[in-house]
Design a protein around this motif. Structure first.
Motif: not given
Ligand SMILES: Nc1ncnc2c1ncn2[C@@H]1O[C@H](COP(=O)(O)OP(=O)(O)OP(=O)(O)O)[C@@H](O)[C@H]1O
Ligand SMILES: Nc1ncnc2c1ncn2[C@@H]1O[C@H](COP(=O)(O)OP(=O)(O)OP(=O)(O)O)[C@@H](O)[C@H]1O
Ligand code: MOO
Ligand SMILES: [Mg+2]
Ligand SMILES: [Mg+2]
Lengths: 228, 226, 220, 226, 220
Positions: B143-144, B213, B216, B219, D42, D110, D113
């Protein structure tokens, strides 16, 4: 009933005012304005965009429309005139009175609309060819994609001079100065026409007629256009 | 209603729908390219990237050719559904979606490829159907990466005007999006109007992106075993 | 016949080539597989679970044919209804312990909620001493806690057979004893066949009705 | 030399340099955003996405304002280095790079991460410096995701014309890129020329993308434990 | 004093709270840590390796201070020069077995080439029976092969101490015996302190000069 008007980008401000007045006068009418480069507008129409009225910034585009059978010759009329001018930044020290003066070595860059696609570029080319300057100035030329780009370059001092319409120069009086009006052996006139495919022909005709009324012409005049 | 306001709502509608279309389509295509082996897979990937490489105005021109009333597709739409895409906000949606599509499917493909296949195996043995595995394991783990692409696509759809202008025109209140309005303001020399509109677009975009954001999930991938 | 299988598979990596070729049938409910590291024990289990498709052969379990290359039968892993414990756990990193355990209980399109709770889950959390960890994510677990979670996830669904790849490797002695008991009674209760890979002699003693020795891809 | 050929070479030069700049900058920024915690992280991410949301022509206008002779920055460049970015291919590179930048850093973030932190830990204990860990562990594992973004950026840089046109002008042989030529051909109604040029651009783009795809290391991440 | 440490750390996950508070000093070269699953054994090793920063305390190893909260000393893991075997191996998935083993031998910006080979690597490949697997990637390895690769990678660099988290858990009995010997002789040769986590009584017997029992984050 709604009438869709595709008009050249340079008419944006004037046509917005005219359309507003028109709607005040005929409250049941609704004018949808669509602006863009004349060529792009023609392409949209050719591909079936539901347009009733087309106002082009040059004769060639309207000729093309006629040739493609989109408008009838009888339906088109010129409704304003424009002038080609040479502009320099307000603080420019250049002394340009005639086109020949562009040959001075102090003039390094000249913004000219691309003659292949921008009407103002075509007129400029005519004028420079008539003055036998066209090939000589080629190396100083920056081709631009539309008038506004030429105007920006002059206003920001990126070029030493540029060719634009009088109406464009009027937008930035504080940043650019008209050095001279460029003599042309053709008239820069804007044609307007009802489209054959219009589904709202009566309204289209009424709108076109409205553009010719004195109060509309006054608005056009305010933005630098001249009577045809 | 304030015209800027109208344009903003229209922009959000167009960008929103375009993003939604791309979300679904981009995930599907990204997944297909990541997981299925078929001849010409990489070529397909590359062909689908081409909308990026064409100047939007040119792309718009081709779309016009494709969707216009005179084309068989446009005629078919007109005949069977009475739909004309030219000069409608739906046309703008399609233009914006096509321009932004590569932004979604390519990162999605990369994200799907990074998902550990053994986890899907584990789900399979637990009796969960392939479709459910996709929604419960694969998609959450990818997804990220997908979101990064979707947000880019949203921003691009919001900013697009070249193709949109060509297909949908610039009719205030009907198809004039915020970015077309910005473009026109700049063209017309109304720098203040342009600046205001740019600030407005940027503010809206920032708000939407920050919000997205937040949506989401944590992480997780990064911490998997960390 | 509880187990009846013949699995042939060739794996190649660069110049190295590994050949798995194992055939046996057995009526015992409890099978223990022993063998050196890299002998092919995990591969065999994967083949039974349907995660690795043999080049040829057949796999029958308690009368059902799961795979038969000649008849082109190859049941999807989903339909085999097996409990499988991965040697490296394969916990879902985005789901907490309870969600991981509950994963197979519903087959729908949504994961169990973060707060998932019911009798079955509670039973297994309790049995494997995971109660206090129910809401922790896999990366917040110790090695043994991961293994217990994975085992609970496999066993909760009342499977038709148990396939366990070194189920107690990461556990300390006392936990091992209690979980061995748990597994023992579960298997007796379900009356399903079980295959267990282990290095622990004690495991072999408790579960090894029959012991198979695998060596370099073949049965000894 | 054939003008299309000249334009093609120029386009490749501009897109190539822009992609290179973005590769370095996008990886750096993506890594920073993925790994460092700082207030406003962000928000910074979102602000850097804004070039996507502005119509390129408008962006080009702002770049003109920023880099032009009359701006302090442009004047400073002119004075100290004798560099003028306006009307040069270097200016085109900068415009294209800015337009495409979000396409690189966001997928890169992304991808970074998604890299398992424990592997970096393992490398640390083995005595390898942070910088070396980045090149030997983090970057290879994030590479597929980054590459997806870089390829998009290359395509976009090749197709960009709005901002480029504004900053670099359209001087044949000097700053007239292929996509500007396409645009001009379409504007001028020269459909055949436009079609030919579009085919040329597409072919070049397909070739470059396919080639770059080959350069990617095998789909390792996907097979990690599979 | 070989080991002198006091590690305090509180970990929280939702409502659950785990407190690690372990202090000891010892002169023996070989320490074995025992304890139930989740007791905090791996966390302690991570603290020593510098992968987890304690909230307070100090860590001294063979006279060197690696960490001291009061003096704000916290040596980077890179400088501690330790061999650390992760419980779940942490092999680099993009590098083959030989590359993984060679990883720490050069500290430059490039990974060892796919064909990396030298005496040291050969020695360890040999010692851990990995020769034929040198060019395989981690996902093509069995559990025990992964563990041996990880162990070789940790030991090859002549470290100042050995920290091993269940080094033989995935290995069969005979391999376990031979590798225990290998490790035993390496440690005697290097004369460095060693801490080993295990569940295997045999390990404790061979390596446990001193045995520490950890229970719920505390020493017993
Ligand atoms: N994808 C693959 N490609 C090539 N070889 C593989 C692959 N997967 C496994 N192998 C090889 O197959 C052999 C058997 O592996 P398997 O995992 O079944 O061993 P195992 O008996 O479970 O050993 P362990 O006790 O160490 O877990 C090993 O030698 C391994 O290197
Ligand atoms: N990131 C984290 N957040 C919260 N709790 C954690 C985290 N990491 C570990 N823990 C908890 O800390 C405790 C100690 O973990 P540790 O990994 O040291 O156990 P262990 O003694 O190595 O057990 P095992 O033998 O099962 O590997 C466990 O209860 C675990 O749940
Ligand atoms: O590249 Mo564009 O048409 O200027 O969005
Ligand atoms: Mg195994
Ligand atoms: Mg542990």
């Amino acid at each position: 009933s709604e009438v869709t008007v595709s008009a050249a980008a340079s008419l944006t401000n004037a046509f917005k005012e005219i359309a507003q007045n028109y709607q005040t006068q005929y409250p049941e009418a609704k004018v949808a304005l669509n602006f863009g480069a004349s060529g792009a507008l023609l392409q949209q129409i050719a591909k079936g965009a539901p347009v009733d009225v087309f106002a082009s910034a040059d004769q060639e585009t309207m000729d093309a429309a006629e040739k493609q059978g989109l408008v009838a010759n009888a339906d088109r009329r010129d409704f304003v005139k424009n002038a080609l001018v040479l502009i320099v930044p307000v603080d420019s020290t250049l002394n340009i009175k005639r086109l020949d003066d562009l040959n001075q070595p102090t003039v390094k860059r000249i913004a000219i609309g691309n003659p292949a696609s921008v009407p103002v570029g075509r007129y400029t080319q005519h004028a420079l060819e008539a003055a036998k300057l066209w090939p000589a100035l080629e190396s100083k030329t920056i081709h631009t994609q539309n008038v506004r780009q030429s105007l920006d370059y002059v206003a920001r001092g990126e070029v030493d001079s540029g060719f634009v319409y009088a109406t464009d120069a009027a937008i930035m009086k504080d940043k650019v100065r008209i050095a001279m009006e460029v003599p042309l052996n053709v008239v820069i006139s804007y044609p307007i026409a009802k489209l054959k495919a219009s589904t709202n022909a009566d309204e289209a005709k009424r709108f076109i007629a409205y553009v010719f009324l004195p109060q509309s012409q006054a608005i056009l005049n305010k933005y630098g256009f001249q009577k045809p | 209603m304030n015209p800027a306001w109208t344009a903003l709502l229209l922009s959000l509608k167009v960008a929103g729908w375009a993003t939604l279309l791309n979300l679904v389509g981009g995930i599907a295509v990204g997944y297909l390219l990541a997981r299925k082996r078929f001849p010409g897979r990489d070529l397909l990937d590359t062909l689908l990237t081409l909308p990026m490489v064409m100047p939007p105005t040119v792309l718009g021109y081709y779309l016009l050719v494709l969707m216009g009333r005179r084309s068989w597709f446009g005629a078919w739409l007109q005949e069977h559904f009475g739909i004309s895409l030219i000069f409608t906000w739906q046309g703008a949606v399609i233009a914006a979606a096509i321009v932004a599509f590569p932004l979604v499917f390519k990162p999605a493909r990369a994200a799907f490829e990074a998902v550990d296949g053994q986890l899907e195996q584990a789900a399979r043995v637990l009796g969960v159907s392939e479709m459910a595995i996709f929604f419960r394991v694969t998609l959450p783990l990818a997804w990220r990466g997908i979101l990064a692409g979707v947000l880019l696509a949203f921003a691009r759809a919001l900013g697009e005007f070249g193709a949109t202008l060509m297909v949908a025109g610039s009719i205030p209140g009907k198809t004039q999006t915020l970015s077309i309005a910005v473009y026109e303001a700049v063209q017309a020399g109304q720098d203040d109007v342009a600046n205001t509109l740019v600030l407005l677009t940027s503010a809206v975009c920032i708000a939407v992106l920050l919000l997205a954001g937040r949506l989401a999930p944590g992480r997780i991938a990064n911490q998997m075993q960390g | 016949m509880q187990f009846d299988l013949h699995v042939k598979k060739i794996l190649e990596s660069g110049k190295r080539r590994f050949e798995l070729d194992i055939a046996f049938s057995s009526d015992s409910q409890r099978l223990v597989i022993l063998g050196a590291s890299g002998a092919g024990k995990s591969l065999l289990l994967k083949a039974i679970a349907g995660l690795m498709t043999p080049d040829s052969g057949h796999i029958r379990l308690g009368g059902t044919t799961l795979f038969e290359s000649a008849a082109r039968i190859n049941q999807a892993p989903q339909l085999r209804q097996l409990a499988y414990l991965f040697q490296d756990y394969a916990l879902f990193p985005h789901l907490n312990v309870a969600q991981n355990i509950a994963f197979g209980l519903n087959k729908g399109w949504r994961n169990p909620p973060v707060t998932v709770q019911n009798e079955k889950i509670d039973y297994w959390l309790q049995a494997f001493q995971l109660q206090s960890l129910a809401r922790q994510l896999p990366h917040e677990l110790s090695g043994g806690q991961k293994q217990r979670t994975a085992l609970a996830r496999a066993l909760i669904s009342e499977p038709r057979a148990l396939l366990l790849d070194e189920p107690f490797a990461a556990l300390d002695q006392s936990l091992r004893v209690s979980m061995r008991q748990e597994l023992d009674s579960l298997q007796r209760q379900l009356q399903v066949p079980m295959i267990l890979i282990t290095h622990d002699a004690e495991d072999a003693k408790v579960f090894g009705e029959q012991v198979l020795n695998v060596h370099e891809g073949k049965l000894l």
